[in-house]
Design an enzyme around this catalytic site. Structure first.
Site, PDB file in Angstrom:
ATOM      1  N   CYS A 126       0.802  -1.234   0.000  1.00  0.00           N
ATOM      2  CA  CYS A 126       0.000   0.000   0.000  1.00  0.00           C
ATOM      3  C   CYS A 126       0.832   1.281   0.000  1.00  0.00           C
ATOM      4  O   CYS A 126       0.589   2.158  -0.833  1.00  0.00           O
ATOM      5  CB  CYS A 126      -1.002   0.042   1.136  1.00  0.00           C
ATOM      6  N   ARG A 148       7.435 -11.100   5.025  1.00  0.00           N
ATOM      7  CA  ARG A 148       6.889 -11.008   6.383  1.00  0.00           C
ATOM      8  C   ARG A 148       7.553 -12.065   7.241  1.00  0.00           C
ATOM      9  O   ARG A 148       7.679 -13.222   6.826  1.00  0.00           O
ATOM     10  CB  ARG A 148       5.372 -11.247   6.380  1.00  0.00           C
ATOM     11  N   GLN A 187       1.986 -10.667  -3.768  1.00  0.00           N
ATOM     12  CA  GLN A 187       0.551 -10.410  -3.704  1.00  0.00           C
ATOM     13  C   GLN A 187       0.109  -9.833  -5.045  1.00  0.00           C
ATOM     14  O   GLN A 187       0.754  -8.940  -5.576  1.00  0.00           O
ATOM     15  CB  GLN A 187       0.246  -9.386  -2.612  1.00  0.00           C
ATOM     16  N   ASP A 225      -1.794  -7.533  -5.879  1.00  0.00           N
ATOM     17  CA  ASP A 225      -2.419  -6.449  -5.144  1.00  0.00           C
ATOM     18  C   ASP A 225      -3.071  -5.436  -6.067  1.00  0.00           C
ATOM     19  O   ASP A 225      -2.734  -5.357  -7.245  1.00  0.00           O
ATOM     20  CB  ASP A 225      -1.320  -5.727  -4.361  1.00  0.00           C
ATOM     21  N   HIS A 272      -4.851  -1.258  -5.542  1.00  0.00           N
ATOM     22  CA  HIS A 272      -5.436  -0.228  -4.697  1.00  0.00           C
ATOM     23  C   HIS A 272      -6.316   0.633  -5.568  1.00  0.00           C
ATOM     24  O   HIS A 272      -5.935   1.014  -6.672  1.00  0.00           O
ATOM     25  CB  HIS A 272      -4.335   0.580  -4.024  1.00  0.00           C
ATOM     26  N   LYS A 300     -12.462  -5.954   6.397  1.00  0.00           N
ATOM     27  CA  LYS A 300     -12.175  -6.636   5.131  1.00  0.00           C
ATOM     28  C   LYS A 300     -13.139  -7.771   4.840  1.00  0.00           C
ATOM     29  O   LYS A 300     -13.762  -8.322   5.745  1.00  0.00           O
ATOM     30  CB  LYS A 300     -10.738  -7.153   5.144  1.00  0.00           C
ATOM     31  N   HIS A 356      -8.059  -1.682  -0.748  1.00  0.00           N
ATOM     32  CA  HIS A 356      -6.867  -2.487  -0.933  1.00  0.00           C
ATOM     33  C   HIS A 356      -7.425  -3.876  -1.212  1.00  0.00           C
ATOM     34  O   HIS A 356      -8.230  -4.363  -0.453  1.00  0.00           O
ATOM     35  CB  HIS A 356      -6.100  -2.421   0.391  1.00  0.00           C
TER      36      HIS A 356
END
Length: 640
Positions: free
Chosen positions: A339, A368, A386, A388, A390, A469, A515
């Site tokens: 993000c 992570r 990911q 991902d 946004h 979420k 997200h």
RNA sequence: GCUGGCGUAGCUCAACCGGUAGAGCAGCUGACUUGUAAUCAGCAGGUUGGGGGUUCAAGUCCUCUCGCCAGCUCCA
């Protein structure tokens, strides 16, 4: 009331054969063949019960559904089995204190506190003692005691965990207990009428479990087992487990040479050439659909200044899971989420309300620090990509935008024929922002799901620290569910980074940010796919699509010509030129689960033909190469 | 991270109670030129995850450590 458990066998089972279309899920088959049962299964599924409902029908596997009218009876049976196990343990190890012992999806467990450390050998001894208790056919007696009497009873027994549980119940609540002979347990029931009813059971494994699921509490010993009304059903279930183990993505990943995990990088998977083909194919599909849905792709750095993470709140809320480094003596962090990077792209210039919504997607590699004990093949790793995205938008666009995201997810999952369920996670304890904002954000998600018609369950307190979420969960071969897709409404980041757009009024306004990730992580999703297809990937994503098998070295040249022709059409093809018998080559290609084999002998060579053998159907006979080429190109394009 | 279990050749597994590591498959070489799921023969392959210790002797016992498995906790 005693009920019979419903059992259905499909596929190659001598006593029950049924013809079904290929590729249907069990649910679809049941919907066609047994509409009444279908209703019962839907009910069971809504309650999270039943197993194997999303499983695909494999050619020679026995697939059974344990569900239906009698789910409750089976539950009681297993609950009773759990009591029988506890009684057996107490007979053998009298100092054992009992914690809790419920029936669960496919069996039961009991958490025990004992100075004795249980071993697999003990399980056999406990099973033997359980068999005696079943033989004794002891009736289960239900009693309701006043709270003080119950406390007195369990204190007298030294059952400290039961006392703790009772003390947390409302003061005026009568306490429900079950007795079987000299064994007494705090329990709401229901149970079967006597221990003799538990005809088929098996203790499966030992594990540790924190008392009340809190890692600050003592770790107890947990024994898992399962029970069925009949021996045949127990055996069928155990066989199912064995089959599931055969499609474990870690096993198939090695056998099919897709990826590896090395001691030198625990939790950091290595993708091998064949694994990369799959990965690239599903990325390709992802890009096509994202561009169609109005996304732009970006790429942001893996290492960014620590200050950025302090500003985003990750430093405060996520530091324990992050890796840090230093560049020219200044502190940096490896990104655990994408993000902030995307936000910097948004903030690189001014935005007008006319541009919104802006959808930026990114295949973002994040790291992570997961606990070592949590690592699990490709499903749980320390470095993952990911898929991902946004989305920055006007407050009024939230609902429609989320619906559009759900539509995209649905579309992609259906390409793979994956079944999923959705969960709505609300504000956690460790969260940024005030309740009112959380309330608005949570409601927006809820409304979007309801208007789209997406069924979901609620997970209180499970949201991300920056917003609520929706999670999309997919099942692995053992029925364990993994969170893959996620849609998170973020009402904090735009604030933290002072994101703005210029409105119709010429003033600055705050955009709303979503997200979201569809596959969730490429690694985990590939793990799910491996198990979903049991390694037999559909043609369009198969690492090797066609393998040419010359019978003797007289056909080598012809085989190479065919290979060139296929290669030109971007078909992934190899030739097995080794000096081996055709049976050997076929076997190997079959084990590697290659969709098409082209057997080439003198006959085919002379006539310009190929003998086509399909992974699942076997020998299809000779056909003109040109025809084969057209057919396979169509099949690849259809992603069938 | 926690509890328990496990770690022997690329893979699957052997090696009684401590006596000095063995097989199949895969690999390599050769013969065979093969018609829809394993041709035959030979060769090569391991400081038994790593360190330390006990012992005349350790794959086997002790200890530390790394990794893996199941579950818990956590999570994409």
């Amino acid at each position: 009331m005693e009920k019979e458990m419903i059992k259905i066998s499909f596929a190659v089972n001598p006593d029950y054969k049924i013809e079904v279309e290929k590729g249907l899920t069990i649910l679809e088959i049941v919907a066609q063949k047994a509409p009444k049962l279908y209703k019962l299964i839907l009910a069971a599924k809504a309650n999270g019960k039943g197993i194997g409902l999303g499983d695909r029908v494999e050619e020679d596997s026995l697939i059974q559904i344990f569900t239906g009218a009698d789910e409750e009876g089976l539950h009681a049976l297993r609950h009773t089995a759990s009591h029988i196990m506890a009684q057996a343990v107490q007979r053998l190890f009298p100092d054992t204190k009992l914690a809790i012992g419920p029936a669960i999806a496919n069996g039961f467990y009991y958490d025990l506190d004992s100075a004795h450390v249980f071993t697999p050998d003990d399980l056999t001894a406990i099973e033997t003692e359980m068999a005696k208790i079943v033989e004794e056919d002891i009736p289960l007696v239900h009693e309701i005691l006043p709270r003080d009497k119950a406390l007195e009873l369990f204190s007298g027994l030294g059952a400290i965990y039961k006392v703790e549980l009772i003390n947390e119940l409302p003061e005026d609540m009568p306490i429900s207990i079950y007795r079987q002979g000299d064994f007494i347990d705090l329990c709401a029931g229901p149970h079967v009428s006597s221990t003799g009813k538990v005809k088929a059971f098996k203790l499966q494994s030992l594990a540790g479990a924190y008392w009340r699921g809190d890692e600050k509490n003592k770790m107890l010993q947990r024994i898992y087992g399962t029970a069925f009304a009949k021996k045949t059903e127990l055996d069928a279930y155990l066989k199912l487990l064995e089959e599931a183990a055969a499609r474990d993505h870690r096993k198939l990943g090695r056998e099919l040479d897709l990826f590896s995990l090395q001691d030198e990088g625990p939790g950091f998977p290595f993708f091998h050439p064949h694994g990369m083909v799959i990965r690239n194919e599903i990325e390709k599909l992802w890009r096509e659909l994202h561009f169609a849905f109005g996304y732009d792709e970006i790429k942001t750095p893996v290492i960014l200044s620590r200050d950025l993470w302090i500003q985003s709140g990750h430093w405060e809320h996520y530091r324990n899971n992050m890796y840090f480094t230093e560049i020219d003596e200044a502190p940096y962090a490896i990104k655990p989420m994408n993000c902030p990077g995307c936000i910097l792209v948004y903030r690189a210039h001014h935005h007008s309300y006319r541009e919104l919504p802006i959808r930026m997607c990114e295949m973002g590699l994040v790291h992570r620090h997961e606990l070592s004990g949590a690592l699990h093949g490709l499903m749980r790793v320390r470095a993952f990509t990911q898929d991902d995205a946004h989305i920055f938008m006007l407050p009024g666009q939230i609902k429609d935008e989320i619906k559009k995201v759900i539509e995209l997810f649905d579309k992609v999952y259906s390409v793979y024929g994956l079944k999923y369920h959705a969960e709505l996670s609300t504000k956690p304890e460790k969260a940024m922002g005030d309740d009112a904002i959380w309330e608005v954000a949570t409601e927006a998600l809820r409304e979007a799901m309801e208007e789209y018609g997406l069924k979901y369950k609620v997970n209180p307190g499970d949201g991300a620290f920056y917003g609520p979420k929706i999670d999309f969960h997919l099942e692995d071969s053992l029925g364990r569910t993994w969170q893959c897709g996620t849609i998170q409404l973020d009402m904090q980041m735009p604030e933290k980074f002072d994101l703005t757009y210029i409105g119709e009024d010429g003033q600055k306004h705050r955009p709303v940010m979503i997200h979201r990730a569809l596959y969730g992580s490429m690694e985990r999703f590939i793990g799910i796919l491996i198990e979903h297809y049991a390694g037999a990937f559909p043609l369009w994503m198969a690492p090797v699509q066609v393998k040419i098998l010359p019978i003797t070295d007289r056909q080598t040249e012809y085989a190479q010509k065919l290979k060139e022709a296929l290669f030109k059409e971007k078909i992934r093809v190899t030739v097995d030129e080794r000096n081996e018998k055709i049976g050997y080559k076929i076997r190997e290609a079959q084990v590697q689960k290659i969709p098409y084999m082209l057997v080439i002998g003198d006959k085919e060579m002379e006539e310009g033909k190929v003998a086509v053998r399909k992974r699942k159907e076997g020998d299809l006979g000779a056909q003109d190469f040109a025809n084969f080429l057209t057919a396979i190109k169509n099949e690849i394009a259809e992603k069938a």
